[in-house]
Design an enzyme around this catalytic site. Structure first.
Site, PDB file in Angstrom:
ATOM      1  N   ILE A   1       0.838  -1.201   0.000  1.00 31.03           N
ATOM      2  CA  ILE A   1       0.000   0.000   0.000  1.00 31.03           C
ATOM      3  C   ILE A   1       0.872   1.249   0.000  1.00 31.03           C
ATOM      4  CG2 ILE A   1      -1.713   1.310   1.304  1.00 31.03           C
ATOM      5  CD1 ILE A   1      -2.933  -1.280   2.213  1.00 31.03           C
ATOM      6  N   ALA A   2       1.996   1.198   0.708  1.00 31.55           N
ATOM      7  CA  ALA A   2       2.898   2.346   0.728  1.00 31.55           C
ATOM      8  C   ALA A   2       3.418   2.660  -0.673  1.00 31.55           C
ATOM      9  CB  ALA A   2       4.065   2.079   1.674  1.00 31.55           C
TER      10      ALA A   2
ATOM     11  N   SER B   1      12.352   1.508   7.579  1.00 28.54           N
ATOM     12  CA  SER B   1      12.017   0.095   7.609  1.00 28.54           C
ATOM     13  C   SER B   1      12.943  -0.595   8.594  1.00 28.54           C
ATOM     14  CB  SER B   1      12.179  -0.521   6.210  1.00 28.54           C
ATOM     15  OG  SER B   1      12.019  -1.932   6.250  1.00 28.54           O
ATOM     16  N   ARG B   2      12.555  -1.784   9.040  1.00 30.53           N
ATOM     17  CA  ARG B   2      13.464  -2.565   9.873  1.00 30.53           C
ATOM     18  C   ARG B   2      14.632  -3.094   9.047  1.00 30.53           C
ATOM     19  NH1 ARG B   2       9.128  -6.506  12.632  1.00 30.53           N
ATOM     20  NH2 ARG B   2       8.414  -6.458  10.458  1.00 30.53           N
TER      21      ARG B   2
ATOM     22  N   TYR C   1      12.611   2.297  12.463  1.00 30.56           N
ATOM     23  CA  TYR C   1      11.542   3.290  12.598  1.00 30.56           C
ATOM     24  C   TYR C   1      12.005   4.435  13.496  1.00 30.56           C
ATOM     25  CZ  TYR C   1       8.793  -0.588  10.726  1.00 30.56           C
ATOM     26  OH  TYR C   1       8.327  -1.617   9.947  1.00 30.56           O
TER      27      TYR C   1
ATOM     28  N   HIS D   1       0.867  -0.359  14.425  1.00 36.09           N
ATOM     29  CA  HIS D   1       0.459   1.039  14.266  1.00 36.09           C
ATOM     30  C   HIS D   1       0.523   1.810  15.580  1.00 36.09           C
ATOM     31  CE1 HIS D   1      -2.189   0.101  10.464  1.00 36.09           C
ATOM     32  NE2 HIS D   1      -0.913  -0.196  10.301  1.00 36.09           N
TER      33      HIS D   1
ATOM     34  N   LYS E   1      -5.476   2.106   7.867  1.00 37.96           N
ATOM     35  CA  LYS E   1      -6.583   1.401   8.480  1.00 37.96           C
ATOM     36  C   LYS E   1      -6.242  -0.087   8.580  1.00 37.96           C
ATOM     37  CE  LYS E   1      -7.912   2.373   4.373  1.00 37.96           C
ATOM     38  NZ  LYS E   1      -6.788   1.693   3.735  1.00 37.96           N
TER      39      LYS E   1
ATOM     40  N   ARG F   1      -0.145 -13.539   6.445  1.00 42.08           N
ATOM     41  CA  ARG F   1      -0.555 -12.590   7.488  1.00 42.08           C
ATOM     42  C   ARG F   1      -2.062 -12.596   7.727  1.00 42.08           C
ATOM     43  NH1 ARG F   1      -2.907  -7.764   6.403  1.00 42.08           N
ATOM     44  NH2 ARG F   1      -3.044  -7.085   4.226  1.00 42.08           N
TER      45      ARG F   1
END
Length: 337
Positions: free
Chosen positions: A15-16, A36-37, A62, A83, A101, A169
């Site tokens: 989505i990013a 990002s990690r 982050y 989030h 969301k 996921r």
């Protein structure tokens, strides 16, 4: 703060990617950093979205993104349970936040983020892009004008066929799996936009072997007896229809309703009217304009997607999950911020 509103992205996922593409279409907005990690993943994302030789800085955590003094707004696009921690840390760092969301994995977590944003005086909004699409904006205007009379019912469905893999996921409770937080948030948010918060929630459905919701059917009862009949599924790819019925007509949003390019207006005694209002870009641009303009103007909430609506929708999702018996959602307390 520079003239441009400077954006950072936490979580360079699917989505990013769409958000970054549409951010390039927003006047006065600029992607300046990606966190990002994985440093490598952040770097690959930044390279993919470099424009005219202008490439976002990359951060391998982050925390480093939130400490970047040149970031005004952080877009949080990690899995739902992360989030809460990232948004709270961003707010504590003085950043404005646009949070994907579902806003968080729990109602309590959402309340904490809202309270923190209000206390800090920073802008915060759930990334409910649907509300900002031109077709949906016009639908709200028609409803306010009484074009279909008094609204009595909303129907909406949204489903996908998630890979039948217990490690995916969608099947992982610790990642906020199931349909409600990913898909149910859309159908409930649509009903809320039209009818407001319900007075009663009735939920039925099925669970996966991992304890997340596979299918959910919700009946929401609203003030005055109006109802919303909503379904979501990770087992079947439904068309994604939505219809709003009133005493003098109806509005049907074209599939998939959560990012529509138009709708059909039907009124008693009048030929159906097909109205085409496609979005700019993929469709994320409209919510990004909302945030960019709000931050520039010093506003801390959106009038279109206020934080109270986020909390009311989350309350419905959590109650539906409770009735279905899903493995209780939880915020991820291990995310490094």
């Amino acid at each position: 703060m520079s003239d441009d509103i400077r954006w950072g992205i936490a979580g360079p996922g699917r989505i990013a990617t769409g958000v970054a593409l549409d951010l390039a279409l927003v006047p006065g907005a600029r992607l300046v950093a990606v966190g990002s990690r994985s440093q490598e993943r952040a770097a690959a994302f930044a390279a993919q979205h470099a424009t005219g030789g202008d490439r976002a800085r990359t951060h391998g955590s982050y925390r480093a993104l939130l400490d970047d003094p040149d970031v005004d707004v952080v877009y949080v696009a990690t899995p739902h349970p992360q989030h809460h921690a990232i948004a709270l840390a961003a707010i504590a760092a003085g950043k404005h936040v646009l949070v994907e969301k579902a806003f968080t994995a729990t109602l309590a977590g959402s309340r904490e983020v809202v309270a923190a944003a209000r206390a800090a005086g920073v802008f915060a909004m759930e990334a409910m892009w649907t509300r900002f699409h031109p077709a949906v904006v016009r639908v709200r205007e028609l409803l306010a004008e009484g074009a279909i009379g008094e609204v009595r019912s909303v129907q909406a469905d949204l489903g996908i066929a998630a890979p039948a893999d217990p490690t995916n996921r969608f099947f992982a409770p610790e990642l906020g799996g199931g349909g409600l937080l990913d898909l149910g948030v859309y159908v409930v948010a649509l009903a809320h936009m039209v009818l407001g918060p319900p007075t009663e929630v009735i939920a039925r459905g099925t669970l996966t072997a991992t304890g997340v919701d596979a299918e959910a059917a919700l009946l929401l009862v609203h003030e005055g007896g109006a109802t919303a009949t909503l379904t979501c599924s990770i087992l079947s790819p439904s068309v994604g229809r939505a219809r709003i019925d009133g005493t003098a007509g109806s509005i049907e949003l074209k599939p998939r309703f959560h990012h529509p390019h138009g709708f059909t207006l039907r009124r008693l005694g009048v030929e159906p009217q097909r109205i085409d209002l496609p979005p700019t870009g993929i469709g994320y641009s409209h919510e990004l304009v909302e945030v960019t303009e709000a931050v520039r103007a010093g506003r801390t909430e959106s009038a279109v997607m206020p934080l109270a609506h986020t909390l009311e929708v989350m309350a419905v999702l959590e109650e539906a999950g409770r009735q279905l018996g899903v493995t209780p959602w939880a915020e991820d307390a291990t995310v490094a911020v």
